[in-house]
Design an enzyme around this catalytic site. Sequence first.
Site, PDB file in Angstrom:
ATOM      1  N   GLY A 591       9.661  26.349 -28.146  1.00 53.28           N
ATOM      2  CA  GLY A 591       8.559  27.261 -28.456  1.00 53.28           C
ATOM      3  C   GLY A 591       9.076  28.502 -28.097  1.00 53.28           C
ATOM      4  O   GLY A 591      10.228  29.131 -27.799  1.00 53.28           O
ATOM      5  N   GLU A 594       6.409  34.570 -23.899  1.00 49.98           N
ATOM      6  CA  GLU A 594       6.012  35.945 -23.971  1.00 49.98           C
ATOM      7  C   GLU A 594       7.172  37.067 -24.369  1.00 49.98           C
ATOM      8  O   GLU A 594       7.063  37.955 -25.136  1.00 49.98           O
ATOM      9  CB  GLU A 594       5.453  36.451 -22.597  1.00 49.98           C
ATOM     10  N   PHE A 595       8.281  36.569 -23.820  1.00 50.19           N
ATOM     11  CA  PHE A 595       9.242  37.490 -23.850  1.00 50.19           C
ATOM     12  C   PHE A 595      10.534  36.963 -25.056  1.00 50.19           C
ATOM     13  O   PHE A 595      11.648  37.723 -25.066  1.00 50.19           O
ATOM     14  CB  PHE A 595      10.215  37.730 -22.652  1.00 50.19           C
ATOM     15  N   GLY A 596      10.469  35.750 -25.436  1.00 46.23           N
ATOM     16  CA  GLY A 596      11.403  35.429 -26.469  1.00 46.23           C
ATOM     17  C   GLY A 596      11.348  33.886 -26.357  1.00 46.23           C
ATOM     18  O   GLY A 596      10.342  33.148 -25.976  1.00 46.23           O
ATOM     19  N   LYS A 616      13.885  29.994 -20.520  1.00 48.88           N
ATOM     20  CA  LYS A 616      13.275  31.013 -21.085  1.00 48.88           C
ATOM     21  C   LYS A 616      14.327  32.386 -21.092  1.00 48.88           C
ATOM     22  O   LYS A 616      14.896  32.461 -20.244  1.00 48.88           O
ATOM     23  CB  LYS A 616      12.107  31.602 -20.319  1.00 48.88           C
ATOM     24  N   ASP A 709      -4.716  33.135 -14.139  1.00 44.77           N
ATOM     25  CA  ASP A 709      -4.732  32.551 -15.389  1.00 44.77           C
ATOM     26  C   ASP A 709      -4.423  30.905 -15.459  1.00 44.77           C
ATOM     27  O   ASP A 709      -3.900  30.577 -16.205  1.00 44.77           O
ATOM     28  CB  ASP A 709      -3.488  33.221 -16.312  1.00 44.77           C
TER      29      ASP A 709
HETATM   30  O1  ACK Z   1       3.279  23.432 -25.323  1.00 45.93           O
HETATM   31  P1  ACK Z   1       4.874  23.484 -25.180  1.00 45.93           P
HETATM   32  O2  ACK Z   1       5.450  22.521 -25.799  1.00 45.93           O
HETATM   33  O3  ACK Z   1       5.120  23.787 -23.741  1.00 45.93           O
HETATM   34  O4  ACK Z   1       5.015  24.936 -25.836  1.00 45.93           O
HETATM   35  C1  ACK Z   1       5.408  25.879 -24.892  1.00 45.93           C
HETATM   36  C2  ACK Z   1       6.450  26.682 -24.870  1.00 45.93           C
HETATM   37  O5  ACK Z   1       7.438  26.170 -24.284  1.00 45.93           O
HETATM   38  C3  ACK Z   1       6.324  27.927 -24.790  1.00 45.93           C
HETATM   39  O6  ACK Z   1       5.949  28.343 -23.551  1.00 45.93           O
HETATM   40  C4  ACK Z   1       7.056  24.919 -23.602  1.00 45.93           C
HETATM   41  N1  ACK Z   1       7.569  24.992 -22.384  1.00 45.93           N
HETATM   42  C5  ACK Z   1       7.573  26.266 -21.325  1.00 45.93           C
HETATM   43  N2  ACK Z   1       8.131  25.930 -20.252  1.00 45.93           N
HETATM   44  C6  ACK Z   1       8.467  24.595 -20.354  1.00 45.93           C
HETATM   45  C7  ACK Z   1       9.316  23.793 -19.432  1.00 45.93           C
HETATM   46  N3  ACK Z   1       9.593  24.068 -18.271  1.00 45.93           N
HETATM   47  N4  ACK Z   1       9.396  22.442 -19.909  1.00 45.93           N
HETATM   48  C8  ACK Z   1       9.065  22.155 -21.356  1.00 45.93           C
HETATM   49  N5  ACK Z   1       8.314  23.100 -22.042  1.00 45.93           N
HETATM   50  C9  ACK Z   1       8.238  24.155 -21.670  1.00 45.93           C
HETATM   51  C10 ACK Z   1       5.554  24.897 -23.716  1.00 45.93           C
END
Ligand code: ACK
Length: 927
Positions: A591, A594-596, A616, A709
Site C-alpha cells: 500500500g 503518508e510518507f511512501g 514503511k 484519529d
Molecule cells: O488496508 P491496508 O491493506 O492496510 O492498506 C494499508 C496500507 O498498508 C497503507 O497504510 C497497510 N498496512 C499498514 N501497516 C500495516 C501493517 N503493519 N501490516 C499490514 N498492513 C499494513 C494498510
Amino acid sequence: TGLYKCACLKWEEVSIMDEKNIPIRTYQVCNVLEPNQNNWLRTDWIPRSGAQRVYVEVKFTLRDCNSLPGVTGTCKETFNLYYHESNEDRESYIKESSFIKVDTVAADESFTQVDVGDRIMKLNTEVRDVKVTTRKGFYLAFQDVGACIALVSVRVFYKTCPLTVRNLATFPDTITGADTSSLVEVRGSCVNQSEEREEPKMYCGADGEWLVPIGGCLCNPGYEERGGACKACRAGFYKAKSTDPGCAKCPPHSHSLRDGATICDCHAGFFRADTDPPSMACTQPPSAPQQLISVVNETSVVLEWTPPHRLGGRSDTSYSLECLICQTGSHSHTGGRFCAPCGSDVLFSPGQTGLTTTRVVVSELRAHTHYTFIVHARNGVSQASGAGAAQSVSVSVTTNQAAPSPVSSIQATDVTRHSLSLSWQQPDRPNGVILEYEVKFYEKDQRERSYRIMRTFSRSVDVTGLNPLTVYVFHVRARTAAGYGEFSTPFEFSTNSDPFPLIGEGVNSAFLLLSVSGVGILLLISAAVFIISRRRSKYSKTKQDSEEEKHLNPGVKIYVDPFTYEDPDQAIHEFAKEIDVSSIHIEKVIGMGEFGEVCSGRLRVQGKREIYVAIKSLKAGYSDKQRRDFLSEASIMGQFDHPNIIRLEGVVTRCKPLMIITEYMENGSLDAFLRKHDGQFTVIQLVGMLRGIASGMKYLSDMNYVHRDLAARNILVNSNLVCKVSDFGLSRVLEDDPEAATGTYLSPGGKIPIRWTAPEAIAYRKFTTASDVWSYGIVMWEVVSYGERPYWDMNNQDVIKAIEEGYRLPAPMDCPVVLHQLMLDCWERDRAERPTFSQILNMLDKLIRNPGTLRRTGGERYLQYPQAQYWSQGWWSLCEWLQSIGLERYRDTLAAAGYTSLDSLLALTHQVKIKHKTRTKQKQLRL
Ligand code: ACK
C-alpha cells in the site's frame, strides 16, 4: 633374702662367690648322711598384686649323690616346692599341712658346671608356675628331704601383656589369666583424635603375648594416622571423614589455612552446595540461559533456549520457569506494566521447575493475553551464592486465539419427512471470532460409515434431503482463525412422516407483524426511558480525564511527546531499536502510506524466529520536517507495549531509505476488511473486535496519549482477527492523506476527521481521551455496520450541524440495543458524561460473558403503524404522530431522509419489511 629357715635350722645361709667372683648369699642344706630329712625354708608373704598365676624361678645347685663319698641310700637329688595362699602378711607359723605342693624339683640332667673357687658348682634354673587366685598373697616354701642343695636365687614374677597400640586403640598393660590356657579379653581405647570404627578388642595370652586383635579406631576428620597416632592434616590439606584414608590436597578453587581442616574453604566467588562432597572443586552458579525463543501456537507457547554460556564448573544446571500474566495499565510499577503470577491452571510440559531440558511447552494459557516468561538457570550453588544468583532470561508473548469450545446443545425445529432446521448456541468459550460452523450428520443406523458435512456462518442450518422416519445423529463444531474446535456430543433427531412442518394455524402474517411491532416498540420505548434515566448517573461518577483534571499516579508510565526532545534522533533512539538493514527482506508493496510505500517482508533478528513485518519507508527527497514527522510515529509507537497496539519492531535510520518496521497485520485495515466480509460475523465476533480496540485505547488513555484519529481505517487486523490500534503519526494534516481528498480532515484551523471527531474538538480543538471516546463510538458504528461510512454521504458541514442539533447515528442493522446505547453514550455532548475506556471495556466484557444481552436488537423496531386520526397526511400529521409515540426527536432525521409526510412513511413500511434482503442502510429508517 626373705627366706625363713624353719625351726629345725637345717638350712644355712652361706656366702659364696659366684663365677664372676662376686659374693652371693645362698641357702644351703646338705644332710645327706642322715635319714628322714624334712627341712623347710619359706619365703616372706608375697603380695599377689592382681596376678593370678605366678612364676617361680629357682636357681640352685645340687650335689650329685654319686659325687659324695660315703653316701648311703639316704641321699636325695630333689627338693619340693610348696605354696600357701594367705591374706595375712605376717604369719609367723604355718603348719606344713597348710602348704600345697607345687612340684618336686630335680636338677637338670646335665649339671651346669660352675667353678666356684676350687669347686665346680652345677647351677640349675627351674621355673614352676602356680595359680594364686584366692587370697591377697602367698608364701612359698622349699622342702628338703635329704639332698645337698644350695638355693642361689628365687625369683617370683607374674606375666603381663605389655601396653600396646593396635589399630589406633591403646591396650593397657594386662596381667595374664589364671590358667595356662586362659585368654584375657581386653577392650582397647581409641588413641587421641580418633573414634571407634568397631569396638577394639584383643586377647592377652597366658604367656604375655597379645593375640587376635579385633576392631579398631579411625582418626577423626582433620586427622590422619602417622606412627600409630592421629596427627592433624597440614594447611592446604583436609580430611572430611574418619573413614577417608588420609589427608588429601584441597580440591580446585578452595584452600585450608589451618592444620586439622575437615573441609577446605572455597575461594571468594566460588561455592559448594550442601550436597557437594568436600572432595569436589568449588563451583559457581551458571550464567543466564541464552537465546530464548518463543513460538506462540494459539494458547500454547513453546519456549526454547540454549544452556548458559558459563556452567560454573558443574553439570547440574536446571531451569525453572516463571510465568507472569501482564496487563498494561495504570497499576503499573515497572514500565507501564502490571504483572502477576499466572495461576495454577497453566500447564507446563515437561514441568515448570527442575527442568534439565531446554524446551517447555506452556499450555492452557488464556487467549489474547500478554504473558512474560522468565527462564531461570540454577545449579547446586545458586542458593549458596545468595539472592539474585539465579540468572534468567525473559520473553514476552501474546497468545493467539484458541480453538473454540464445543457447541453444547443443538435444537431441531421445522421437522418434516425430508428436512429439519437445526439451531444451536455459540460455544461457551468461542476464544475468538467464530468464522463458521460445521455440521456433520449421518443416519444413526449407518453409524459414521457415511456422513454429510454442511458449513454455515450462522448458528442455524436447514438440513434437507433426509429420509423419512429416520433417526439422524448431528454434531456441530465451530471454527475460528485458530482452527476447528471439538465436535459437540451427538444429538439425535428423527424425521417424521409429515410433508410440512407444523406451524400455528390461522395466523394472519400481517397481523402478526404489526402486533409484534407494537409490542416491540412499547418495549423499546420503556427500555429507552429506563436506560436514559439510568444513564444520567451512569458515567458521571468518573470524571472525564481532560488534561486539567487528570491526577497522575506516580509510577505510571506516561507517554512522552517526541517533540519535547530537542534532538529528534535522541527520541527515536530512546524508544526504538535500530535494526540492521541486512536482517530485513522486503517481499512486496502492500500500500501507500503518508510518507511512501508500505511493504511486507520478513525480519530475522538474532536469537529470534523470523517474523513477518510491515515496512514503511520515507520516500527520497524528504525535508527535515518530513524526516522528523516520519520518525515521530516510531518514537510514539515504541513507547507502547500492548496486544491491541501495533508493535514496533524497530527502525532503520543509519541508511536510506529510512524505515519503520512494525508487526505484520495480514488482514490490513479494519474498514476494508469488514467491507470485504459484509455480514459474515456474529455479534459476538464483532464485539470481540470492539473489545480489542477498547483495550488498546484504554492502554493509550492510561498512558495519557490522545490518539485524535481513531477510526476503523486506522485499526489493523491480523490473521487471528486481532484488532490493533495504529497510525500514531502527529502529521495527519498532510496534504496527500487520502482522507483529505474525501474531506475527512476538513475543519477550520487544521485538518480534522470531522465524522469521527467530538464536537468540542471540532469547535475549539479540545482533543482529550473523551474526544477519543467519541471517535470510538463512531468506530463501533463502523464495525457493526460492516464498514459503512458514518453519516453516509452527508457533507461535513451537515454532519457538524446535525450533531449540534442532537442528531446521532441510528443503530446499524441487527445492532443489539445495548451496543447502540453504548455508542450514544460515547456521543454525549457533555464530554464528562461519556464513559471512559475502562468502563467501555468492562461493559463489553460483560456482554461477551452474557451473550444473551446481545440478543435484543432493534431489528424488529419497525415504525408503529399510524392510527386513523393521523391519516390526514402531510408534515404536520407526521410530527403529531411521532409525538404521540414519543419519538419526535427523529422528526429531523425523517425529514433529512426525505420523509416529510405520513404517506411517504407508509410507503417506507414496505421497505422495512424487506430489510433482510438489502443492506442499503443509508435509506433505512432505523430508530
Ligand atoms: O488496508 P491496508 O491493506 O492496510 O492498506 C494499508 C496500507 O498498508 C497503507 O497504510 C497497510 N498496512 C499498514 N501497516 C500495516 C501493517 N503493519 N501490516 C499490514 N498492513 C499494513 C494498510
